[in-house]
Write a protein that holds these residues in place. Structure first.
Motif, PDB file in Angstrom:
ATOM      1  N   GLU A 175       0.775  -1.237  -0.139  1.00  0.00           N
ATOM      2  CA  GLU A 175      -0.120  -0.051  -0.079  1.00  0.00           C
ATOM      3  C   GLU A 175       0.809   1.310   0.023  1.00  0.00           C
ATOM      4  O   GLU A 175       0.357   2.393  -0.569  1.00  0.00           O
ATOM      5  N   THR A 176       1.880   1.263   0.364  1.00  0.00           N
ATOM      6  CA  THR A 176       2.983   2.381   0.686  1.00  0.00           C
ATOM      7  C   THR A 176       4.169   2.499  -0.194  1.00  0.00           C
ATOM      8  O   THR A 176       4.759   3.562  -0.624  1.00  0.00           O
ATOM      9  N   GLY A 177       4.650   1.205  -0.444  1.00  0.00           N
ATOM     10  CA  GLY A 177       5.881   1.245  -1.393  1.00  0.00           C
ATOM     11  C   GLY A 177       7.110   1.582  -0.609  1.00  0.00           C
ATOM     12  O   GLY A 177       8.052   1.900  -0.955  1.00  0.00           O
ATOM     13  N   ARG A 178       6.884   1.917   0.586  1.00  0.00           N
ATOM     14  CA  ARG A 178       8.007   2.143   1.927  1.00  0.00           C
ATOM     15  C   ARG A 178       8.111   1.008   2.902  1.00  0.00           C
ATOM     16  O   ARG A 178       7.361   0.373   2.936  1.00  0.00           O
ATOM     17  N   THR A 179       8.947   1.165   3.986  1.00  0.00           N
ATOM     18  CA  THR A 179       9.437   0.278   4.959  1.00  0.00           C
ATOM     19  C   THR A 179       8.099   0.467   5.719  1.00  0.00           C
ATOM     20  O   THR A 179       7.684   1.509   6.097  1.00  0.00           O
ATOM     21  N   PHE A 180       7.863  -0.700   6.327  1.00  0.00           N
ATOM     22  CA  PHE A 180       6.662  -0.843   7.515  1.00  0.00           C
ATOM     23  C   PHE A 180       7.159  -0.073   8.650  1.00  0.00           C
ATOM     24  O   PHE A 180       6.451   0.665   9.334  1.00  0.00           O
ATOM     25  N   GLY A 181       8.395  -0.365   9.191  1.00  0.00           N
ATOM     26  CA  GLY A 181       9.032   0.143  10.542  1.00  0.00           C
ATOM     27  C   GLY A 181       8.927   1.420  10.592  1.00  0.00           C
ATOM     28  O   GLY A 181       8.586   2.042  11.602  1.00  0.00           O
ATOM     29  N   HIS A 182       9.835   2.192   9.624  1.00  0.00           N
ATOM     30  CA  HIS A 182      10.078   3.671   9.614  1.00  0.00           C
ATOM     31  C   HIS A 182       9.489   4.344   8.412  1.00  0.00           C
ATOM     32  O   HIS A 182       9.814   5.542   8.564  1.00  0.00           O
ATOM     33  N   ASP A 183       8.874   3.764   7.522  1.00  0.00           N
ATOM     34  CA  ASP A 183       8.381   4.582   6.463  1.00  0.00           C
ATOM     35  C   ASP A 183       9.383   5.147   5.645  1.00  0.00           C
ATOM     36  O   ASP A 183       9.311   6.179   5.035  1.00  0.00           O
ATOM     37  N   GLU A 184      10.339   4.407   5.479  1.00  0.00           N
ATOM     38  CA  GLU A 184      11.611   4.793   4.909  1.00  0.00           C
ATOM     39  C   GLU A 184      11.865   4.212   3.401  1.00  0.00           C
ATOM     40  O   GLU A 184      10.908   3.270   3.085  1.00  0.00           O
ATOM     41  N   LYS A 185      12.234   4.970   2.414  1.00  0.00           N
ATOM     42  CA  LYS A 185      12.505   4.712   1.090  1.00  0.00           C
ATOM     43  C   LYS A 185      13.473   3.216   1.034  1.00  0.00           C
ATOM     44  O   LYS A 185      14.318   3.150   1.702  1.00  0.00           O
ATOM     45  N   MET A 186      12.799   2.447   0.289  1.00  0.00           N
ATOM     46  CA  MET A 186      13.403   1.122   0.037  1.00  0.00           C
ATOM     47  C   MET A 186      14.711   1.239  -0.579  1.00  0.00           C
ATOM     48  O   MET A 186      15.692   0.317  -0.360  1.00  0.00           O
ATOM     49  N   GLU A 187      15.042   2.434  -1.404  1.00  0.00           N
ATOM     50  CA  GLU A 187      16.506   2.281  -1.852  1.00  0.00           C
ATOM     51  C   GLU A 187      17.505   2.924  -0.978  1.00  0.00           C
ATOM     52  O   GLU A 187      18.635   2.452  -0.927  1.00  0.00           O
ATOM     53  N   LEU A 188      17.110   3.516   0.305  1.00  0.00           N
ATOM     54  CA  LEU A 188      18.071   3.560   1.465  1.00  0.00           C
ATOM     55  C   LEU A 188      18.420   2.509   1.962  1.00  0.00           C
ATOM     56  O   LEU A 188      19.429   2.101   2.235  1.00  0.00           O
ATOM     57  N   ILE A 189      17.385   1.322   2.170  1.00  0.00           N
ATOM     58  CA  ILE A 189      17.605   0.145   2.609  1.00  0.00           C
ATOM     59  C   ILE A 189      18.790  -0.666   1.904  1.00  0.00           C
ATOM     60  O   ILE A 189      19.411  -1.380   2.330  1.00  0.00           O
ATOM     61  N   GLU A 190      18.337  -0.558   0.558  1.00  0.00           N
ATOM     62  CA  GLU A 190      19.241  -1.095  -0.394  1.00  0.00           C
ATOM     63  C   GLU A 190      20.701  -0.522  -0.284  1.00  0.00           C
ATOM     64  O   GLU A 190      21.599  -1.408  -0.414  1.00  0.00           O
ATOM     65  N   SER A 191      20.863   0.633  -0.077  1.00  0.00           N
ATOM     66  CA  SER A 191      22.199   1.063   0.192  1.00  0.00           C
ATOM     67  C   SER A 191      22.810   0.622   1.378  1.00  0.00           C
ATOM     68  O   SER A 191      24.039   0.352   1.589  1.00  0.00           O
ATOM     69  N   GLN A 192      22.179   0.550   2.442  1.00  0.00           N
ATOM     70  CA  GLN A 192      22.817  -0.159   3.685  1.00  0.00           C
ATOM     71  C   GLN A 192      23.253  -1.850   3.289  1.00  0.00           C
ATOM     72  O   GLN A 192      24.052  -2.283   3.729  1.00  0.00           O
ATOM     73  N   SER A 193      22.220  -2.230   2.415  1.00  0.00           N
ATOM     74  CA  SER A 193      22.611  -3.895   2.195  1.00  0.00           C
ATOM     75  C   SER A 193      23.959  -3.518   1.280  1.00  0.00           C
ATOM     76  O   SER A 193      24.645  -4.514   1.691  1.00  0.00           O
ATOM     77  N   ARG A 194      24.006  -2.928   0.562  1.00  0.00           N
ATOM     78  CA  ARG A 194      25.336  -2.925  -0.329  1.00  0.00           C
ATOM     79  C   ARG A 194      26.542  -2.648   0.480  1.00  0.00           C
ATOM     80  O   ARG A 194      27.428  -3.264   0.402  1.00  0.00           O
ATOM     81  N   MET A 195      26.471  -1.576   1.275  1.00  0.00           N
ATOM     82  CA  MET A 195      27.641  -1.431   2.120  1.00  0.00           C
ATOM     83  C   MET A 195      27.832  -2.136   3.356  1.00  0.00           C
ATOM     84  O   MET A 195      29.081  -2.178   3.739  1.00  0.00           O
ATOM     85  N   LEU A 196      27.074  -2.876   3.578  1.00  0.00           N
ATOM     86  CA  LEU A 196      27.111  -3.915   4.756  1.00  0.00           C
ATOM     87  C   LEU A 196      27.507  -5.387   4.124  1.00  0.00           C
ATOM     88  O   LEU A 196      28.181  -6.295   4.633  1.00  0.00           O
ATOM     89  N   GLY A 197      27.205  -5.636   2.786  1.00  0.00           N
ATOM     90  CA  GLY A 197      27.643  -6.634   1.705  1.00  0.00           C
ATOM     91  C   GLY A 197      26.826  -8.080   2.337  1.00  0.00           C
ATOM     92  O   GLY A 197      26.893  -9.134   2.198  1.00  0.00           O
ATOM     93  N   ILE A 198      25.572  -7.775   2.708  1.00  0.00           N
ATOM     94  CA  ILE A 198      24.522  -8.527   3.062  1.00  0.00           C
ATOM     95  C   ILE A 198      23.220  -8.589   2.295  1.00  0.00           C
ATOM     96  O   ILE A 198      22.715  -7.350   2.238  1.00  0.00           O
ATOM     97  N   PRO A 199      22.776  -9.380   1.351  1.00  0.00           N
ATOM     98  CA  PRO A 199      21.556  -9.215   0.692  1.00  0.00           C
ATOM     99  C   PRO A 199      20.321  -8.989   1.502  1.00  0.00           C
ATOM    100  O   PRO A 199      20.183  -9.358   2.606  1.00  0.00           O
ATOM    101  N   VAL A 200      19.384  -7.998   1.032  1.00  0.00           N
ATOM    102  CA  VAL A 200      18.140  -7.633   1.637  1.00  0.00           C
ATOM    103  C   VAL A 200      16.996  -8.432   0.838  1.00  0.00           C
ATOM    104  O   VAL A 200      17.067  -8.136  -0.292  1.00  0.00           O
ATOM    105  N   HIS A 201      15.980  -8.654   1.598  1.00  0.00           N
ATOM    106  CA  HIS A 201      14.812  -9.200   0.931  1.00  0.00           C
ATOM    107  C   HIS A 201      13.648  -8.441   1.383  1.00  0.00           C
ATOM    108  O   HIS A 201      13.584  -8.464   2.760  1.00  0.00           O
ATOM    109  N   PHE A 202      13.132  -7.806   0.431  1.00  0.00           N
ATOM    110  CA  PHE A 202      11.680  -7.151   0.757  1.00  0.00           C
ATOM    111  C   PHE A 202      10.393  -8.022   0.997  1.00  0.00           C
ATOM    112  O   PHE A 202       9.923  -8.501  -0.121  1.00  0.00           O
ATOM    113  N   ILE A 203       9.708  -8.125   1.729  1.00  0.00           N
ATOM    114  CA  ILE A 203       8.533  -8.749   2.258  1.00  0.00           C
ATOM    115  C   ILE A 203       7.570  -7.838   1.654  1.00  0.00           C
ATOM    116  O   ILE A 203       7.007  -7.114   2.437  1.00  0.00           O
ATOM    117  N   ARG A 204       6.904  -8.083   0.468  1.00  0.00           N
ATOM    118  CA  ARG A 204       5.909  -6.798  -0.134  1.00  0.00           C
ATOM    119  C   ARG A 204       4.460  -7.446   0.504  1.00  0.00           C
ATOM    120  O   ARG A 204       3.764  -8.036  -0.169  1.00  0.00           O
TER     121      ARG A 204
END
Length: 220
Positions: A39-68
């Motif tokens: 319904e929002t296209g943003r994260t449930f916890g903080h209403d954050e942009k998904m691309e920012l979470i993807e940036s964290q994933s890249r910088m941490l070297g751990i894949p992220v899975h989004f549960i839609r």
């Protein structure tokens, strides 16, 4: 034998501290899990942009899975994806960054069990430990920006602040949990010991809802 875990990931200080502790315990965190309602296209916890979470994933070297997920089927959608992730990553369990809220522990244990996994809460502690936990987070060297505050708990000028000794001193003078366990404030972590490099951020506009103020962040 190394255990393989998924980690529930909001992008904030709690999950980052959980990841830090898991790494210290030689637990292999093989994926991050972030819920993002359709319904929002943003994260449930903080209403954050998904691309920012993807940036964290890249910088941490751990894949992220989004549960839609869907708001009216949130738990069922979470369990369904967790079962798929269990098969894909051969998981032993899932870790959560909750600290002392019993309802959160119960939900985490229930969802993990439904996917034949163990639930682990590496930050689990009593409310009295929250102040020391905040100091510990600051001392580790992670950089976290306050992106959301509850209007009934904190003033607008807390938005955009970094978690540092000055913040810890100010939050101690309020009636808030120092770690924001009751949703008093939320953060976005953009640098620290496990990051390959910092995430460059630009502070955007402030958005107001009935209950909160929220700071938009943008990749620079």
């Amino acid at each position: 034998m190394t255990h393989r875990y998924a980690l529930s990931w909001s992008g904030g200080k709690d999950c980052m501290m959980a990841l830090h502790k898991l790494q210290k315990q030689h637990v292999d965190v093989v994926c991050l899990i972030t819920t993002a309602p359709i319904e929002t296209g943003r994260t449930f916890g903080h209403d954050e942009k998904m691309e920012l979470i993807e940036s964290q994933s890249r910088m941490l070297g751990i894949p992220v899975h989004f549960i839609r997920c869907r708001y009216d089927h949130y738990t069922a959608d979470f369990i369904a994806d967790l079962r798929l992730l269990n098969e894909s990553f051969s998981l032993d369990g899932i870790a959560y960054g909750d600290i002392y809220t019993d309802a959160h522990f119960e939900w985490g244990e229930t969802t993990a069990a439904a996917a034949d996994l163990q639930a682990f809460f590496p930050l689990r502690a009593t409310p009295s430990a929250a102040a020391n936990m905040l100091e510990e987070f600051i001392d580790t060297g992670y950089k976290a920006t306050v992106i959301r505050v509850r209007k009934d708990k904190l003033s607008l000028d807390y938005l955009g602040r970094e978690l540092d000794p000055s913040f810890a001193a100010d939050i101690a003078r309020t009636d808030c949990c120092p770690m924001g366990e009751n949703g008093e404030y939320h953060t976005f972590v953009h640098d620290g010991p496990l990051f390959q490099s910092p995430i460059p951020l630009q502070k955007g506009k402030i958005l107001e809802s009935e209950a909160t103020y929220r700071l938009e962040l943008n990749n620079r």
